[in-house]
Write a protein that holds these residues in place. Structure first.
Motif, PDB file in Angstrom:
ATOM      1  N   PRO A   1      65.837  56.063  32.131  1.00 30.03           N
ATOM      2  CA  PRO A   1      66.272  56.342  33.505  1.00 30.03           C
ATOM      3  C   PRO A   1      67.461  55.483  33.940  1.00 30.03           C
TER       4      PRO A   1
ATOM      5  N   LEU B   1      65.780  55.631  45.463  1.00 28.75           N
ATOM      6  CA  LEU B   1      64.392  55.336  45.153  1.00 28.75           C
ATOM      7  C   LEU B   1      63.805  56.525  44.417  1.00 28.75           C
ATOM      8  N   PRO B   2      62.808  56.291  43.596  1.00 31.49           N
ATOM      9  CA  PRO B   2      62.157  57.437  42.961  1.00 31.49           C
ATOM     10  C   PRO B   2      61.421  58.253  44.020  1.00 31.49           C
ATOM     11  N   SER B   3      61.257  59.526  43.771  1.00 28.74           N
ATOM     12  CA  SER B   3      60.468  60.359  44.682  1.00 28.74           C
ATOM     13  C   SER B   3      58.996  60.043  44.462  1.00 28.74           C
ATOM     14  N   THR B   4      58.248  59.987  45.567  1.00 29.49           N
ATOM     15  CA  THR B   4      56.809  59.862  45.371  1.00 29.49           C
ATOM     16  C   THR B   4      56.339  61.153  44.695  1.00 29.49           C
TER      17      THR B   4
ATOM     18  N   TYR C   1      65.945  48.616  42.936  1.00 27.51           N
ATOM     19  CA  TYR C   1      66.039  49.925  43.607  1.00 27.51           C
ATOM     20  C   TYR C   1      67.025  49.873  44.737  1.00 27.51           C
TER      21      TYR C   1
ATOM     22  N   ALA D   1      60.849  56.055  36.262  1.00 28.15           N
ATOM     23  CA  ALA D   1      61.263  54.965  37.159  1.00 28.15           C
ATOM     24  C   ALA D   1      62.287  54.063  36.479  1.00 28.15           C
TER      25      ALA D   1
END
Lengths: 422, 422
Positions: free
Chosen positions: B131, A35-38, B422, A45
Motif C-alpha cells: 500500500p 485515511l483508510p476507509s472503515t 496517516y 493499510a
C-alpha cells in the motif's frame, strides 16, 4: 502557516483578522490526510500504523469493570494512555456506575475530553501554572456542567490556581498531591505540609478541596505480585493513611483518595485506602506490563509494519517502524504472534512460537527497525507483521490515528486528537 | 470517529457514504485546537511547546546555502527533520539555484510536501512496498509536474515499485541504495548486485534510473573532524565510487549520486563523489550534533517548559517536559542559556553559564522531567525555561506545532503536518 504568514517572517507587522482566519483554516486543512476507509482490509493499510484489536480491547474494558464493580471503589480511566476523545466516548458509553469519569495529564488532553469526549467529571493529574492554569480554568468555565479537578503540591500552586480560577469565573476542585515515594511532584509524605496546602485550598475563593492523590508510577511495574503488594503498602497506602490523619487533625476530610494504576489497582483495592483508581494501560497493555505477574489483560495494541529490506544470508529484515513509530525508551518491541483480532497478515503464521520469540528487534534509526534471527524464507520483502510496543502510551503518542481491527478488517478509526501539544 | 462509528463497533455493517463524510468532517474538526495568536508574547504560550528561534533558523539556512553554492553540488534538504509543509515553503522561497528540491522519508511526508509544500522535485529516501508504494505512485500521478523519486535495493523492490507505478499511471525515478556501512537497507557495497538492480530499473516499464543513494546516518555524529573525514572516505565515498564503476561496466551511468547529512556534508564536498547532499538537522541542531567538532550552525530548536514542583532543600525542580515532549533515546536534554531569539523568560538569565551547565535533567516519566543542582531561589514554581533536545527530528515528531519566536514574540506558527502517521 499560510504563505501570507511566510511573507510576514521578515517583519513584526500584526496579522489582520482576515489573515488570522486564513491561517486558522489553513491549519485545519493541514490536518486532513489520507485515511483508510472503515471496512477495508488491514492488508490494505499503510505502514507503520497503530492497531488495536477490538476483541481484546472489549475484553480488557469488560475485565476491568467486572473487577472494580464489587469493590465499591470508583474507576477513573486515565486518558493519557489513549489520547482520543472518540475512545473516551466509546469507554463512557459502555461504563456503568463503577466509572466516575476520566483522568487526563495535560491541558490539551483536558480540552479534547471536555470539548469532544463528553466527559462530565475530569481530573487532571498534574500541577499547573501560568498559561496552562489559565487555560484549564477557561475550559472549566466553558463547561459549567462538568466537574474539573487538578493537583496542587504547594501554597504557591494553590494561589496560582485560585487566581486563574477567579479570573476565568470557574470553579475548580484542587487535590493535594502526596509524594508516595516516586520523588517527583507532591508534598513530602508524612509531612504536615499536606494540611497546610489543604487549608490554603479550603480558604481560596474559587477552589474546593477535591481530595488527595497518592500515585506511584514506578511501582506499577514491579514484577512479582508479592513485591508489588509490599510496595503498595509501604508507598501509597501508608502515605495516604498518614495524610488523612494529618488532615483529620485539622478538621479537614478529603472526599476522594485517588491513585493507583494498571499494575497495582487490585492491590490498592486490597489495601482499602483509595476511593478511586486511575488505570489506563489496561486497555492496551504492552511489553513492559506483559512482564508483570498476575496480569489480567490481553495485549491489544500493535504497530503494523512492512519488511522493506532483506538479507537472507544473515537472517536480517529491515522494517519501516523505527523510533518515530515505536517508543524505544523502555526497550525493544517484540514480534507479535498470530492474533485472532488482526487476522492473518504475515508469513509468521506458519512459524512456531519459539522461533518467533527468538526474533530480535534493534533500533535502526528513526524510521527503521532491524530484525535478527529470521528463518530463511520467512518475512520476504513486502510482507507485513505486527510488533508489541514496550510502553503503550508513549507509543500511542507517536501516532495520529489508531485503527480498530477485527478479523483483519479496519472496523473503526480512533483519531488520537489529544496527542501532541497545542 | 463519530458516535455513529462508535455505535458500529459491535457489527461489521459497511458505513454509508453520508457516514463516511460525517466521519471525515469529524476528523477534521478533531484537529482544531487552541493555538496562541501570532504576535503574542512567548510568556503567554502553553507548555510544553516546541520553539524555533527565527534569527537562528534564518542564519542556519543562509550558512548552508552559502557553503553549498560555490561547490556546484546540489542541496536537497531533508524534510524528515522538520515535518512541516509550511517550513518547506519557507525554505524553498529563500532557496537559490543550489537547491534542487527536498527529501522525505515517509509517504505521509511526501503527501504533505507535494500537496501543500509546493515541492516540485521530491526524493523519498526509503524502500516502499504494498500500500505504501501504491500511495506514492498515486501521489506522483496526482502531481504530474513534480519529479518523484524513491529508493530500491532489490529486484523484488523494483518489481513492486514498477507494478505500483504502472497501475497508478505514474512515472517514478528509482534510485538504487548502496549500503555505505550502516548495515541497514541497500545493496551490499562493492557487490555486483548494484548493476543487476539498476538494469532491472532501466528495463521496468514505468520507472527511470534516478541514480544512486549512499547515505550513512551513523557517521554523521562521529565527534572529531579527522575521524569523520576518514569515515566518509572509507564508507560512502568508497562505496559510491565502486558502485559507479560497476554501473559503468554495464553501460549504465547514474545521473545523481545522493547522500550525506548535516555532520558530513562539508566532507562529502571535499571527497568529490556526491552530486547532491541531504542535510536536514542543520536548520535546528541539537545536543547530539552540538558535540561534533567544526559545527557551522546555531542551536535554534528548544522545548519550552514550566517548573511545576520545587524542592529547595534538595535543589530539585520538576518540569512539565517528559518523554512525550522530549525524545530521550539519544540522551537527556540540557538547559538552554539565555538566547537572543527567545527573549528573557526565566530566572536563569541571572546565573552564570557554569551554574546552568551544571543543572541536570533526568526522565521523570512521560510528562515530567526532573532537574537537579538548581541553585536556591532559582527557577521558582511557575517559572519557565527552555531545554535543548538531544535529537532534533525525533523531538519535532512529538509535537503538533512549532512556534517561530523572535525577541520573545511568537511571530509565526509552523504546523507539523507531516508528523505522525496517516
Amino acid at each position: 502557516m499560510t504563505m501570507a504568514a511566510v511573507g510576514r517572517l521578515g517583519s513584526l507587522a500584526s496579522p489582520s483578522p482576515l489573515g488570522r482566519l486564513v491561517s486558522r483554516l489553513t491549519r485545519m486543512v493541514a490536518c486532513i490526510s489520507t485515511l483508510p476507509s472503515t471496512g477495508s482490509l488491514l492488508s490494505a493499510a499503510y505502514t507503520p500504523s497503530l492497531l488495536v484489536s477490538l476483541p481484546s480491547l472489549e475484553a480488557n474494558d469488560r475485565t476491568m469493570r467486572e473487577r472494580i464493580a464489587p469493590s465499591g471503589v470508583k474507576l477513573r480511566p486515565h486518558a493519557k494512555a489513549f489520547k482520543s476523545s472518540a475512545l473516551a466516548r466509546w469507554l463512557l458509553a459502555r461504563a456503568g456506575d463503577e466509572t466516575v469519569g476520566l483522568c487526563v495529564q495535560t491541558v490539551h488532553e483536558a480540552e479534547a475530553m471536555l470539548s469532544r469526549g463528553g466527559v462530565a467529571n475530569l481530573l487532571l493529574t498534574n500541577e499547573l501554572y501560568g498559561p496552562n492554569a489559565r487555560r484549564l480554568a477557561e475550559l472549566a468555565a466553558a463547561h459549567p456542567t462538568a466537574t474539573v479537578g487538578v493537583l496542587v503540591d504547594s501554597v504557591r500552586g494553590v494561589q496560582a490556581l485560585s487566581d486563574a480560577s477567579v479570573k476565568a469565573g470557574a470553579a475548580l476542585a484542587a487535590y493535594v498531591e502526596v509524594d508516595a515515594g516516586q520523588n517527583r511532584c507532591g508534598v513530602r509524605r508524612e509531612s504536615e505540609e499536606v494540611a497546610r496546602v489543604a487549608r490554603e485550598v479550603r480558604d481560596a475563593p474559587a477552589l474546593e478541596l477535591g481530595g488527595l492523590q497518592v500515585y506511584h508510577g514506578g511501582i506499577q511495574h514491579v514484577r512479582s505480585s508479592a513485591s508489588r503488594r509490599a510496595a503498595v503498602e509501604a508507598g501509597p497506602a501508608r502515605a495516604a493513611r498518614r495524610a488523612v490523619e494529618l488532615l483529620h487533625a485539622e478538621g479537614l476530610a478529603p472526599p476522594v483518595l485517588t491513585g493507583g494504576g494498571t499494575g497495582t489497582f487490585m492491590l490498592d483495592l486490597s489495601a482499602g485506602v483509595l476511593t478511586e483508581v486511575q488505570p489506563g494501560s489496561y486497555l492496551f497493555m504492552d511489553g513492559d506490563y506483559g512482564q508483570n505477574e498476575d496480569r489480567l489483560f490481553e495485549q491489544s495494541l500493535f504497530v503494523h509494519t512492512t519488511v522493506i529490506s532483506v538479507d537472507e544470508a544473515t537472517g536480517k529484515r529491515v522494517v519501516d517502524a523505527g523510533a518515530k513509530a515505536m517508543d524505544l525508551l523502555c526497550g525493544a518491541p517484540t514480534v507479535a504472534r498470530h492474533h485472532l483480532g488482526l487476522g492473518s497478515t504475515s508469513t509468521l503464521d506458519n512459524l512456531s512460537e519459539e522461533i518467533i520469540a527468538n526474533i530480535t528487534y534493534k533500533n535502526g534509526g528513526d524510521e527503521h527497525g532491524i530484525l535478527g534471527n529470521v528463518p530463511p524464507g520467512a518475512l520476504p520483502a513486502g510482507s507485513t507483521l505486527q510488533l508489541v510496543p514496550s510502553h503503550c502510551d508513549a507509543c500511542v503518542n507517536l501516532h495520529s490515528h489508531l485503527l480498530g481491527v477485527r478479523n483483519g478488517v479496519v472496523e473503526t478509526i480512533f483519531p488520537l486528537d489529544a496527542r501532541g501539544f497545542y
